[in-house]
Design a protein around this motif. Structure first.
Motif, PDB file in Angstrom:
ATOM      1  N   ARG A   1       0.807  -1.219   0.000  1.00 20.44           N
ATOM      2  CA  ARG A   1       0.000   0.000   0.000  1.00 20.44           C
ATOM      3  C   ARG A   1       0.847   1.279   0.000  1.00 20.44           C
ATOM      4  O   ARG A   1       0.516   2.239  -0.717  1.00 20.44           O
ATOM      5  CB  ARG A   1      -0.945   0.009   1.206  1.00 20.44           C
ATOM      6  N   PRO A   2       1.923   1.353   0.807  1.00 12.55           N
ATOM      7  CA  PRO A   2       2.703   2.595   0.803  1.00 12.55           C
ATOM      8  C   PRO A   2       3.294   2.951  -0.562  1.00 12.55           C
ATOM      9  O   PRO A   2       3.533   4.138  -0.832  1.00 12.55           O
ATOM     10  CB  PRO A   2       3.799   2.318   1.841  1.00 12.55           C
ATOM     11  N   LEU A   3       3.536   1.957  -1.418  1.00 14.54           N
ATOM     12  CA  LEU A   3       3.986   2.278  -2.776  1.00 14.54           C
ATOM     13  C   LEU A   3       2.915   3.050  -3.533  1.00 14.54           C
ATOM     14  O   LEU A   3       3.219   3.994  -4.276  1.00 14.54           O
ATOM     15  CB  LEU A   3       4.340   0.993  -3.527  1.00 14.54           C
ATOM     16  N   VAL A   4       1.656   2.641  -3.359  1.00 13.12           N
ATOM     17  CA  VAL A   4       0.545   3.377  -3.970  1.00 13.12           C
ATOM     18  C   VAL A   4       0.472   4.781  -3.390  1.00 13.12           C
ATOM     19  O   VAL A   4       0.269   5.762  -4.122  1.00 13.12           O
ATOM     20  CB  VAL A   4      -0.782   2.620  -3.741  1.00 13.12           C
ATOM     21  N   ASP A   5       0.673   4.896  -2.080  1.00 12.69           N
ATOM     22  CA  ASP A   5       0.643   6.215  -1.437  1.00 12.69           C
ATOM     23  C   ASP A   5       1.740   7.120  -1.998  1.00 12.69           C
ATOM     24  O   ASP A   5       1.509   8.309  -2.260  1.00 12.69           O
ATOM     25  CB  ASP A   5       0.841   6.065   0.079  1.00 12.69           C
ATOM     26  N   TRP A   6       2.936   6.529  -2.171  1.00 14.55           N
ATOM     27  CA  TRP A   6       4.070   7.308  -2.685  1.00 14.55           C
ATOM     28  C   TRP A   6       3.786   7.800  -4.104  1.00 14.55           C
ATOM     29  O   TRP A   6       4.015   8.974  -4.425  1.00 14.55           O
ATOM     30  CB  TRP A   6       5.330   6.450  -2.649  1.00 14.55           C
ATOM     31  N   LEU A   7       3.249   6.931  -4.954  1.00 15.58           N
ATOM     32  CA  LEU A   7       2.909   7.348  -6.313  1.00 15.58           C
ATOM     33  C   LEU A   7       1.811   8.401  -6.282  1.00 15.58           C
ATOM     34  O   LEU A   7       1.849   9.368  -7.059  1.00 15.58           O
ATOM     35  CB  LEU A   7       2.466   6.137  -7.141  1.00 15.58           C
ATOM     36  N   THR A   8       0.847   8.250  -5.393  1.00 21.05           N
ATOM     37  CA  THR A   8      -0.234   9.224  -5.291  1.00 21.05           C
ATOM     38  C   THR A   8       0.305  10.605  -4.930  1.00 21.05           C
ATOM     39  O   THR A   8      -0.112  11.622  -5.508  1.00 21.05           O
ATOM     40  CB  THR A   8      -1.267   8.776  -4.236  1.00 21.05           C
ATOM     41  N   MET A   9       1.263  10.652  -4.003  1.00 22.46           N
ATOM     42  CA  MET A   9       1.869  11.934  -3.656  1.00 22.46           C
ATOM     43  C   MET A   9       2.609  12.535  -4.847  1.00 22.46           C
ATOM     44  O   MET A   9       2.567  13.751  -5.066  1.00 22.46           O
ATOM     45  CB  MET A   9       2.827  11.756  -2.475  1.00 22.46           C
ATOM     46  N   ARG A  10       3.263  11.687  -5.612  1.00 21.73           N
ATOM     47  CA  ARG A  10       3.973  12.182  -6.807  1.00 21.73           C
ATOM     48  C   ARG A  10       2.980  12.727  -7.834  1.00 21.73           C
ATOM     49  O   ARG A  10       3.235  13.740  -8.484  1.00 21.73           O
ATOM     50  CB  ARG A  10       4.814  11.057  -7.413  1.00 21.73           C
ATOM     51  N   LEU A  11       1.846  12.046  -7.983  1.00 22.23           N
ATOM     52  CA  LEU A  11       0.820  12.515  -8.915  1.00 22.23           C
ATOM     53  C   LEU A  11       0.232  13.844  -8.450  1.00 22.23           C
ATOM     54  O   LEU A  11       0.067  14.781  -9.246  1.00 22.23           O
ATOM     55  CB  LEU A  11      -0.282  11.471  -9.046  1.00 22.23           C
ATOM     56  N   LEU A  12      -0.079  13.937  -7.168  1.00 24.42           N
ATOM     57  CA  LEU A  12      -0.625  15.188  -6.639  1.00 24.42           C
ATOM     58  C   LEU A  12       0.379  16.325  -6.817  1.00 24.42           C
ATOM     59  O   LEU A  12       0.003  17.457  -7.162  1.00 24.42           O
ATOM     60  CB  LEU A  12      -0.972  15.020  -5.161  1.00 24.42           C
ATOM     61  N   GLY A  13       1.659  16.022  -6.611  1.00 30.76           N
ATOM     62  CA  GLY A  13       2.692  17.026  -6.807  1.00 30.76           C
ATOM     63  C   GLY A  13       2.828  17.473  -8.246  1.00 30.76           C
ATOM     64  O   GLY A  13       3.273  18.593  -8.520  1.00 30.76           O
ATOM     65  N   ALA A  14       2.426  16.586  -9.171  1.00 29.84           N
ATOM     66  CA  ALA A  14       2.469  16.922 -10.597  1.00 29.84           C
ATOM     67  C   ALA A  14       1.176  17.574 -11.070  1.00 29.84           C
ATOM     68  O   ALA A  14       0.997  17.808 -12.270  1.00 29.84           O
ATOM     69  CB  ALA A  14       2.741  15.656 -11.418  1.00 29.84           C
ATOM     70  N   GLY A  15       0.255  17.837 -10.127  1.00 32.41           N
ATOM     71  CA  GLY A  15      -0.991  18.507 -10.487  1.00 32.41           C
ATOM     72  C   GLY A  15      -2.115  17.584 -10.884  1.00 32.41           C
ATOM     73  O   GLY A  15      -3.165  18.047 -11.345  1.00 32.41           O
ATOM     74  N   VAL A  16      -1.940  16.290 -10.718  1.00 30.75           N
ATOM     75  CA  VAL A  16      -2.986  15.319 -11.045  1.00 30.75           C
ATOM     76  C   VAL A  16      -3.818  15.100  -9.788  1.00 30.75           C
ATOM     77  O   VAL A  16      -3.346  14.506  -8.820  1.00 30.75           O
ATOM     78  CB  VAL A  16      -2.388  13.982 -11.527  1.00 30.75           C
ATOM     79  N   VAL A  17      -5.064  15.574  -9.785  1.00 31.31           N
ATOM     80  CA  VAL A  17      -5.898  15.499  -8.588  1.00 31.31           C
ATOM     81  C   VAL A  17      -7.124  14.616  -8.787  1.00 31.31           C
ATOM     82  O   VAL A  17      -7.903  14.419  -7.847  1.00 31.31           O
ATOM     83  CB  VAL A  17      -6.342  16.909  -8.135  1.00 31.31           C
ATOM     84  N   GLU A  18      -7.305  14.078  -9.962  1.00 35.18           N
ATOM     85  CA  GLU A  18      -8.410  13.162 -10.240  1.00 35.18           C
ATOM     86  C   GLU A  18      -7.861  11.944 -10.978  1.00 35.18           C
ATOM     87  O   GLU A  18      -6.720  11.950 -11.453  1.00 35.18           O
ATOM     88  CB  GLU A  18      -9.488  13.843 -11.083  1.00 35.18           C
ATOM     89  N   VAL A  19      -8.700  10.910 -11.082  1.00 39.07           N
ATOM     90  CA  VAL A  19      -8.273   9.676 -11.752  1.00 39.07           C
ATOM     91  C   VAL A  19      -8.402   9.874 -13.264  1.00 39.07           C
ATOM     92  O   VAL A  19      -9.413   9.538 -13.882  1.00 39.07           O
ATOM     93  CB  VAL A  19      -9.106   8.464 -11.281  1.00 39.07           C
ATOM     94  N   THR A  20      -7.379  10.468 -13.846  1.00 38.62           N
ATOM     95  CA  THR A  20      -7.322  10.723 -15.281  1.00 38.62           C
ATOM     96  C   THR A  20      -6.735   9.516 -16.009  1.00 38.62           C
ATOM     97  O   THR A  20      -6.152   8.622 -15.375  1.00 38.62           O
ATOM     98  CB  THR A  20      -6.439  11.945 -15.548  1.00 38.62           C
ATOM     99  N   PRO A  21      -6.858   9.465 -17.337  1.00 43.16           N
ATOM    100  CA  PRO A  21      -6.205   8.376 -18.075  1.00 43.16           C
ATOM    101  C   PRO A  21      -4.704   8.299 -17.793  1.00 43.16           C
ATOM    102  O   PRO A  21      -4.147   7.206 -17.697  1.00 43.16           O
ATOM    103  CB  PRO A  21      -6.497   8.733 -19.532  1.00 43.16           C
ATOM    104  N   ALA A  22      -4.047   9.451 -17.661  1.00 45.56           N
ATOM    105  CA  ALA A  22      -2.609   9.450 -17.368  1.00 45.56           C
ATOM    106  C   ALA A  22      -2.343   8.846 -15.996  1.00 45.56           C
ATOM    107  O   ALA A  22      -1.375   8.095 -15.804  1.00 45.56           O
ATOM    108  CB  ALA A  22      -2.054  10.872 -17.442  1.00 45.56           C
ATOM    109  N   ALA A  23      -3.196   9.160 -15.011  1.00 52.17           N
ATOM    110  CA  ALA A  23      -3.033   8.593 -13.674  1.00 52.17           C
ATOM    111  C   ALA A  23      -3.226   7.083 -13.705  1.00 52.17           C
ATOM    112  O   ALA A  23      -2.498   6.327 -13.054  1.00 52.17           O
ATOM    113  CB  ALA A  23      -4.023   9.236 -12.705  1.00 52.17           C
ATOM    114  N   LYS A  24      -4.195   6.619 -14.478  1.00 49.18           N
ATOM    115  CA  LYS A  24      -4.436   5.177 -14.584  1.00 49.18           C
ATOM    116  C   LYS A  24      -3.230   4.467 -15.189  1.00 49.18           C
ATOM    117  O   LYS A  24      -2.847   3.386 -14.741  1.00 49.18           O
ATOM    118  CB  LYS A  24      -5.685   4.914 -15.414  1.00 49.18           C
TER     119      LYS A  24
END
Length: 308
Positions: free
Chosen positions: A222-245
């Motif tokens: 789970r923490p790996l998912v958390d780490w990627l989520t923080m990286r996505l949020l830092g990149a301005g991705v705040v919703e489940v976009t195709p790029a996030a998927k």
């Protein structure tokens, strides 16, 4: 490397043809993937249809079909009946595992999870020391619920004091839900491939949960998912976009440093499930092999697939 196929567009039709998963819209093919490469198919969209031949073809290859509801939370899963060649003996050992063994296995999973949480916090600029201390306090079966104590500290440090984990919320929670769905499907696939039954857990024991064992096994990941989520949020991705998927789907191919050299997240999950089966048969929790937390610099340097 097996692939996670995500179906997120409404009205698609899925079928099998000449060894391929075919994705169609109307009568026009829009994509295909070799069935032998598929580890799981995750359906998020509405109005998606599929053929029985496809579900049979996936099951014959040990792949799973996972259906998600609101906010990307899994609601149903189709698993193969026949899996590993030693399935009967392993399932019997799993079912007959004594409570002390289950409690020791849960202790190992919680310790690994807390260690990974500490690595994530350290990579984000915090200190892993409190998590190392808490991990040492985890007893058999975690009677003091150190896991929950670590979680309260962890989410506050990682996401801010006002953050609350909510499976029914969007935003950061929606991203986490999606990432966990991908990782949950990966762990369920690994459990089935190891000849174990995903509904018989060592800690999670809700009778309505068909993936109890996968929910046990996912904890260190789970923490790996958390780490990627923080990286996505830092990149301005705040919703489940195709790029996030795409980023979350690519997470299972991420290389992790280990004691025996570099291994992917998928290989680590597969090894964890296989050694969990061995632990059930031997009665020794020490047989369980989980991915060890990397150093903060190693984690920060991982080529996490964050969209540009």
């Amino acid at each position: 490397m097996e692939r996670i196929v995500d179906i997120a567009t409404d009205g698609r039709h899925l079928s099998a043809h000449r060894g391929h998963l075919i994705v169609s819209e109307g009568h026009e093919e829009v994509g295909r993937v070799p069935l032998d490469d598929v580890g799981a198919v995750i359906v998020h969209a509405h109005g998606v249809t599929w053929t029985t031949n496809l579900v049979v073809a996936l099951a014959e290859r040990g792949a799973i079909l996972l259906l998600c509801g609101a906010h990307h939370s899994p609601v149903a899963i189709c698993l193969p009946i026949a899996g590993h060649h030693a399935q009967n003996g392993r399932m019997r050992a799993q079912w007959e595992a004594r409570r002390p063994l289950a409690k020791q296995l849960w202790r190992a999973l919680v310790i690994a999870k807390i260690g990974w949480q500490g690595a994530v916090i350290a990579a984000a600029g915090g200190s892993a020391a409190p998590y190392a201390f808490m991990a040492r306090r985890v007893g058999s079966g975690d009677p003091e619920n150190v896991e929950a104590q670590a979680a309260r500290r962890y989410w506050g440090e990682l996401m801010g004091a006002g953050f609350r984990r909510d499976r029914d919320a969007g935003g950061a929670n929606g991203l986490l839900n999606y990432g966990y769905a991908v990782m949950r499907a990966t762990c369920a696939r690994a459990v089935v491939a190891a000849g174990l039954h995903p509904s018989v857990g060592v800690h999670h024991a809700n009778r309505g949960n068909p993936l109890a064992l996968a929910d046990d096994l996912i904890e260190p990941f789970r923490p790996l998912v958390d780490w990627l989520t923080m990286r996505l949020l830092g990149a301005g991705v705040v919703e489940v976009t195709p790029a996030a998927k795409r980023a979350y789907a690519g997470l299972i191919a991420l290389d992790l440093p280990g004691e025996d050299g570099t291994t992917t997240v998928w290989q680590a999950a597969t090894r964890a499930a296989a050694t969990l089966a061995r632990a059930f048969q031997s009665g020794q929790a020490s047989d369980l092999m989980l991915p060890r937390p990397p150093a903060a610099l190693d984690l920060a340097a991982l080529p996490v697939p964050v969209p540009a």
